[in-house]
Design a protein around this motif. Structure first.
Motif, PDB file in Angstrom:
ATOM      1  N   GLY A 196       0.818  -1.209   0.000  1.00 46.91           N
ATOM      2  CA  GLY A 196       0.000   0.000   0.000  1.00 46.91           C
ATOM      3  C   GLY A 196       0.848   1.254   0.000  1.00 46.91           C
ATOM      4  N   MET A 197       1.910   1.264   0.792  1.00 45.37           N
ATOM      5  CA  MET A 197       2.802   2.420   0.848  1.00 45.37           C
ATOM      6  C   MET A 197       3.482   2.640  -0.499  1.00 45.37           C
ATOM      7  N   TYR A 198       3.923   1.545  -1.135  1.00 46.02           N
ATOM      8  CA  TYR A 198       4.612   1.680  -2.415  1.00 46.02           C
ATOM      9  C   TYR A 198       3.669   2.212  -3.496  1.00 46.02           C
ATOM     10  N   VAL A 199       2.434   1.736  -3.503  1.00 48.85           N
ATOM     11  CA  VAL A 199       1.471   2.225  -4.492  1.00 48.85           C
ATOM     12  C   VAL A 199       1.221   3.712  -4.277  1.00 48.85           C
ATOM     13  N   ARG A 200       1.070   4.131  -3.035  1.00 48.40           N
ATOM     14  CA  ARG A 200       0.833   5.547  -2.749  1.00 48.40           C
ATOM     15  C   ARG A 200       2.023   6.395  -3.177  1.00 48.40           C
ATOM     16  N   GLN A 201       3.228   5.952  -2.844  1.00 49.00           N
ATOM     17  CA  GLN A 201       4.425   6.716  -3.199  1.00 49.00           C
ATOM     18  C   GLN A 201       4.569   6.854  -4.710  1.00 49.00           C
ATOM     19  N   GLU A 202       4.432   5.747  -5.421  1.00 44.91           N
ATOM     20  CA  GLU A 202       4.615   5.791  -6.868  1.00 44.91           C
ATOM     21  C   GLU A 202       3.512   6.599  -7.543  1.00 44.91           C
ATOM     22  N   THR A 203       2.301   6.554  -6.992  1.00 46.77           N
ATOM     23  CA  THR A 203       1.214   7.365  -7.545  1.00 46.77           C
ATOM     24  C   THR A 203       1.529   8.844  -7.398  1.00 46.77           C
ATOM     25  N   ARG A 204       1.987   9.250  -6.222  1.00 45.19           N
ATOM     26  CA  ARG A 204       2.341  10.658  -6.001  1.00 45.19           C
ATOM     27  C   ARG A 204       3.476  11.084  -6.933  1.00 45.19           C
ATOM     28  N   ARG A 205       4.475  10.234  -7.082  1.00 39.48           N
ATOM     29  CA  ARG A 205       5.589  10.581  -7.958  1.00 39.48           C
ATOM     30  C   ARG A 205       5.108  10.798  -9.386  1.00 39.48           C
ATOM     31  N   ALA A 206       4.253   9.903  -9.870  1.00 39.44           N
ATOM     32  CA  ALA A 206       3.761  10.023 -11.239  1.00 39.44           C
ATOM     33  C   ALA A 206       2.916  11.275 -11.405  1.00 39.44           C
ATOM     34  N   VAL A 207       2.061  11.575 -10.425  1.00 39.92           N
ATOM     35  CA  VAL A 207       1.179  12.740 -10.523  1.00 39.92           C
ATOM     36  C   VAL A 207       1.991  14.029 -10.562  1.00 39.92           C
ATOM     37  N   PHE A 208       2.934  14.179  -9.630  1.00 39.45           N
ATOM     38  CA  PHE A 208       3.663  15.438  -9.554  1.00 39.45           C
ATOM     39  C   PHE A 208       4.707  15.562 -10.669  1.00 39.45           C
ATOM     40  N   ALA A 209       5.188  14.444 -11.192  1.00 35.64           N
ATOM     41  CA  ALA A 209       6.059  14.523 -12.363  1.00 35.64           C
ATOM     42  C   ALA A 209       5.274  15.055 -13.557  1.00 35.64           C
ATOM     43  N   ALA A 210       4.030  14.601 -13.717  1.00 36.75           N
ATOM     44  CA  ALA A 210       3.202  15.091 -14.816  1.00 36.75           C
ATOM     45  C   ALA A 210       2.879  16.570 -14.642  1.00 36.75           C
ATOM     46  N   LEU A 211       2.594  16.993 -13.414  1.00 37.81           N
ATOM     47  CA  LEU A 211       2.285  18.400 -13.166  1.00 37.81           C
ATOM     48  C   LEU A 211       3.498  19.282 -13.427  1.00 37.81           C
ATOM     49  N   ARG A 212       4.682  18.794 -13.084  1.00 39.89           N
ATOM     50  CA  ARG A 212       5.884  19.584 -13.349  1.00 39.89           C
ATOM     51  C   ARG A 212       6.123  19.725 -14.850  1.00 39.89           C
ATOM     52  N   ARG A 213       5.878  18.649 -15.593  1.00 42.04           N
ATOM     53  CA  ARG A 213       6.050  18.733 -17.044  1.00 42.04           C
ATOM     54  C   ARG A 213       5.066  19.733 -17.647  1.00 42.04           C
ATOM     55  N   GLU A 214       3.836  19.727 -17.142  1.00 37.34           N
ATOM     56  CA  GLU A 214       2.845  20.670 -17.646  1.00 37.34           C
ATOM     57  C   GLU A 214       3.236  22.108 -17.300  1.00 37.34           C
ATOM     58  N   ALA A 215       3.742  22.310 -16.076  1.00 36.15           N
ATOM     59  CA  ALA A 215       4.153  23.654 -15.683  1.00 36.15           C
ATOM     60  C   ALA A 215       5.296  24.146 -16.561  1.00 36.15           C
ATOM     61  N   ARG A 216       6.234  23.257 -16.850  1.00 35.55           N
ATOM     62  CA  ARG A 216       7.374  23.641 -17.693  1.00 35.55           C
ATOM     63  C   ARG A 216       6.920  23.932 -19.119  1.00 35.55           C
ATOM     64  N   ALA A 217       6.008  23.105 -19.638  1.00 36.08           N
ATOM     65  CA  ALA A 217       5.497  23.333 -20.983  1.00 36.08           C
ATOM     66  C   ALA A 217       4.736  24.649 -21.051  1.00 36.08           C
ATOM     67  N   GLY A 218       4.000  24.988 -19.986  1.00 34.17           N
ATOM     68  CA  GLY A 218       3.273  26.245 -19.959  1.00 34.17           C
ATOM     69  C   GLY A 218       4.204  27.435 -19.994  1.00 34.17           C
ATOM     70  N   GLN A 219       5.331  27.359 -19.307  1.00 32.18           N
ATOM     71  CA  GLN A 219       6.278  28.464 -19.336  1.00 32.18           C
ATOM     72  C   GLN A 219       6.943  28.585 -20.698  1.00 32.18           C
ATOM     73  N   TYR A 220       7.173  27.445 -21.356  1.00 27.11           N
ATOM     74  CA  TYR A 220       7.719  27.509 -22.713  1.00 27.11           C
ATOM     75  C   TYR A 220       6.750  28.231 -23.644  1.00 27.11           C
ATOM     76  N   ARG A 221       5.446  27.911 -23.508  1.00 25.90           N
ATOM     77  CA  ARG A 221       4.457  28.547 -24.373  1.00 25.90           C
ATOM     78  C   ARG A 221       4.395  30.048 -24.130  1.00 25.90           C
ATOM     79  N   GLU A 222       4.463  30.455 -22.842  1.00 23.79           N
ATOM     80  CA  GLU A 222       4.449  31.874 -22.535  1.00 23.79           C
ATOM     81  C   GLU A 222       5.680  32.568 -23.123  1.00 23.79           C
ATOM     82  N   GLY A 223       6.838  31.902 -23.059  1.00 23.77           N
ATOM     83  CA  GLY A 223       8.055  32.479 -23.611  1.00 23.77           C
ATOM     84  C   GLY A 223       7.974  32.642 -25.114  1.00 23.77           C
ATOM     85  N   GLU A 224       7.340  31.678 -25.804  1.00 26.80           N
ATOM     86  CA  GLU A 224       7.204  31.769 -27.250  1.00 26.80           C
ATOM     87  C   GLU A 224       6.304  32.927 -27.653  1.00 26.80           C
ATOM     88  N   GLU A 225       5.229  33.161 -26.845  1.00 24.43           N
ATOM     89  CA  GLU A 225       4.322  34.253 -27.167  1.00 24.43           C
ATOM     90  C   GLU A 225       5.013  35.605 -27.012  1.00 24.43           C
TER      91      GLU A 225
END
Length: 270
Positions: free
Chosen positions: A125-154
């Motif tokens: 249970g602990m491992y599933v929770r940890q890996e789920t959090r890692r996957a979620v926040f890794a995706a959010l960081r990628r989205e945040a970085r992509a959003g800043q790239y888009r703002e820079g291009e504009e």
């Protein structure tokens, strides 16, 4: 809304037939010949004891890894629904509840590919929770970085577009393996700024940071101990996170040391 298995539906009947055809192949699942029985064993008033539930979850995850499909993922979603709801509601920077739910469900499905159910079933249970959090926040960081790239291009007065090769390199730099390196995370955080990262305190799980630095009882900050003490069972969870590689006997010894340290801290603040 986080999906869940609804009984007495066509989908439930279809999943029940698939489960009945597969459950006898695993000893942990053979005792639950129907989908309704295994779901009741995992959650609800008639749930099985913790040891049995862990064995069933490990068996389900192993089946999913061997042949991914909607049956096994639906059972895992049912079993970890409470954790997913809590994680979805705790996301900072995601305003749409439906989007937050989708993020955590995708994170759980990604986690099912990473966990090793036969390695340490006692803490699955602990491992599933940890890996789920890692996957979620890794995706959010990628989205945040992509959003800043888009703002820079504009805002780029030159009007020049970055080549696709640059975009691919950016994705590689923000892969899950890089995000687990605290030094790489620190450099990336300086690049993005805290406002550009969703839930910055959770970008790298605390257990990863502490294991990387080989924690000791005396090396854990006083503030961390006091925060953990303020939560019911917090010191025990803190010990399990920081010293997850230690044996059960050593973790108990370390836990008692943390309790004594905390008591001294509380005595000094009175």
């Amino acid at each position: 809304m986080i999906p869940h298995i609804q009984k007495n539906t066509i989908e439930f009947a279809r999943l029940s037939l698939a489960y009945a055809a597969r459950c006898s192949a695993d000893a942990a699942l053979a005792g639950y010949p129907t989908l309704d029985a295994v779901l009741s064993a995992l959650c609800g008033p008639g749930a099985a004891d913790p040891l049995t539930r862990r064995r069933v979850i490990c068996a389900v995850i192993a089946e999913h890894q061997a042949a991914p499909g909607p049956l096994w993922s639906a059972i895992v979603l049912h079993a970890f629904r409470g954790m997913l709801v809590h994680l979805s509601q705790s996301l900072v920077g995601v305003d749409d509840p439906a989007e937050a739910d989708a993020q955590v469900v995708a994170g759980l499905l990604e986690a099912l590919r990473r966990v090793r159910p036969k390695c340490d079933p006692e803490r699955i249970g602990m491992y599933v929770r940890q890996e789920t959090r890692r996957a979620v926040f890794a995706a959010l960081r990628r989205e945040a970085r992509a959003g800043q790239y888009r703002e820079g291009e504009e805002e780029d007065p030159s009007g020049e577009d970055e080549s696709p090769a640059c975009d691919d390199a950016g994705d590689d730099e923000w892969s899950d393996e890089v995000s687990r390196d605290p030094l790489a995370l620190e450099r990336a955080s300086r690049e993005l700024g805290l406002d550009g990262i969703a839930d910055p305190e959770s970008c790298t799980p605390l257990e990863d940071r502490m294991i990387f630095h080989r924690p000791t009882v005396d090396g854990i900050p006083d503030e961390t101990l006091l925060r953990a003490h303020a939560v019911r069972g917090g010191l025990r969870r803190l010990t399990n996170h920081f010293f997850e590689q230690a044996s059960a006997r050593d973790r108990e010894r370390l836990y008692r040391q943390l309790v004594r340290r905390t008591e001294r801290l509380l005595g000094g603040t009175k």
